[in-house]
Each structure stands twice: as C-alpha cells, then as structure tokens.
Design a protein around this motif. Structure first.
Motif, short mmCIF file in Angstrom:
data_model
loop_
_atom_site.label_atom_id
_atom_site.label_comp_id
_atom_site.label_asym_id
_atom_site.label_seq_id
_atom_site.Cartn_x
_atom_site.Cartn_y
_atom_site.Cartn_z
N ALA A 1 0.97 -1.10 -0.28
CA ALA A 1 0.00 0.02 -0.21
C ALA A 1 0.52 1.80 -0.23
N PHE A 2 2.22 1.61 0.75
CA PHE A 2 2.62 2.35 0.57
C PHE A 2 3.44 2.59 -0.81
N PHE A 3 3.82 1.55 -1.60
CA PHE A 3 3.72 2.27 -2.93
C PHE A 3 2.40 2.91 -4.21
N HIS A 4 1.78 2.00 -3.76
CA HIS A 4 0.02 2.17 -4.36
C HIS A 4 -0.10 3.56 -4.26
N ALA A 5 0.15 4.33 -2.73
CA ALA A 5 0.20 6.06 -2.49
C ALA A 5 1.09 6.64 -3.58
N TYR A 6 2.37 6.34 -3.75
CA TYR A 6 3.36 6.54 -4.96
C TYR A 6 3.15 6.08 -6.26
N GLU A 7 2.12 5.37 -6.90
CA GLU A 7 2.33 4.97 -7.98
C GLU A 7 2.07 5.93 -9.13
N ASP A 8 1.45 6.91 -9.22
CA ASP A 8 2.33 8.04 -10.41
C ASP A 8 2.57 9.70 -9.67
N VAL A 9 3.83 8.90 -8.43
CA VAL A 9 4.73 10.26 -8.63
C VAL A 9 5.23 10.75 -9.38
#
Length: 199
Positions: A85-93
């Motif tokens: 979920a930490f990565f999903h927050a930044y998936e369109d960084v």
C-alpha cells in the motif's frame, strides 16, 4: 476557523508546497510572501523565523502523506498488501504524488543531511515512524501465519522502504513512473517467497 488560524494554516500549507518543491535553502521569506500573498509582518505575526515555518510545514506535508498511506493500508486484507500500500500511494509519483513535489521525507533527508540538523532530525523521526509501522505489519503477518516465522521484520522493513524511496527518487529524476512500479513489483514477488505456502 478564525481568520488568524486560517492565515496561519495558509502560511504552513503554501510553505510546505514551496519547501517540498524548491527545498528549504532554495526558498526565501520573499518566496513565502509571494506564495501566500501575505505581507512580511503578517508572516512574522504567526512565526518567529523561517525555521519555525519549515518545521510545521514538514509536519503538515508528512501528515498528508501519512493519511494517504493509512487509506491504502485500511483497504488491504493481508500483511503483504499492507506493505505494498505504501507503493500504491506513489504509483503515479511523477504526475500525482500524495503531496506536491514528491516525498517530504526523501526531499528533506537529502537536502538537510549536511546542512540543517533540525530538519534532518524531523526526517529521522519520520523514518523511524515508517520503519516501525512496516516492522509492525510484518511482525503481525508472522503472528497471523501469513509470513514465515524466521522472517526478520526489521530487515524486510528496511528493504521495503529502500525500494520505495529509491523508486520515488529514480522515477522523479527520469520523469517516468517505471521505476516505482518496477520496485513495487519486485517487492511483491519477494513477499510471495516470504509467505507461508498454501495461504
């Protein structure tokens, strides 16, 4: 909210955006004045110094990112998904990060490492908090029988956070979300190996 509180909040919000994009050293009081539309006297009515603004601005930015993490974690149904979920927050960084300018922890840590001990301490506190969150999720996963018993929670948390921050840095630098997504997928494959078979 009273007018004074609204003014103070505006200074914090706009300064947080400014610092996270240009850095602390690259942002002057005049830049804050321009961003907020508030005169110097109005700024200093609420804050004693640029440092004071920076500390509260960092807390504001990291708080927004933390809430985005919490939203993703709340939707996850297992320990592995909570880490991802930490990565999903930044998936369109590149186009839509949780906070304008990218990751406040990464930006502040890089800039303040040798230049601003107090801001560096803020970044260290965030690092400790995220590491503790991730380690706790992993330990809970072990306890629930999702992850193998021999798994080292602190090592896996460090690995996951390094993949996250490294992916953010590379994606921002190259202007493509490829790296954050590659790192997410790499972690997902690794977590499959950490999971108890048959679950």
């Amino acid at each position: 909210m009273k007018k004074g509180e609204q003014t103070r909040e505006r200074i914090i919000r706009k300064s947080a955006e400014l610092f996270n994009q240009r850095g602390y050293a690259g942002s002057s009081i005049n830049d804050i004045i321009a961003a907020t539309g508030i005169k110097k006297g109005g700024i200093y009515r609420h804050f004693a110094s640029k440092d004071e603004i920076a500390f509260e601005a960092y807390d504001y930015a990291s708080g927004i990112v933390g809430r985005r993490f919490a939203e993703g974690i709340a939707q996850a149904t297992c320990a592995a998904d909570r880490l991802l979920a930490f990565f999903h927050a930044y998936e369109d960084v590149v186009n839509d990060p949780p906070f304008i300018g990218g990751c406040p922890l990464l930006n502040t840590a890089v800039e303040s490492d040798d230049t601003h001990p107090q801001l560096r301490e803020k970044a260290k506190q965030s690092l400790s908090k995220i590491m503790a969150m991730m380690s706790g999720m992993i330990e809970e996963g072990v306890k629930q029988g999702e992850f193998k018993k021999e798994l080292d929670a602190e090592s896996l948390a460090s690995f996951a956070l390094s993949l996250l921050e490294g992916g953010i840095l590379l994606s921002k630098l190259e202007g493509t979300n490829t790296y954050i997504r590659m790192n997410r997928d790499s972690l997902a494959r690794y977590l499959e190996q950490c999971c108890v078979t048959g679950r």
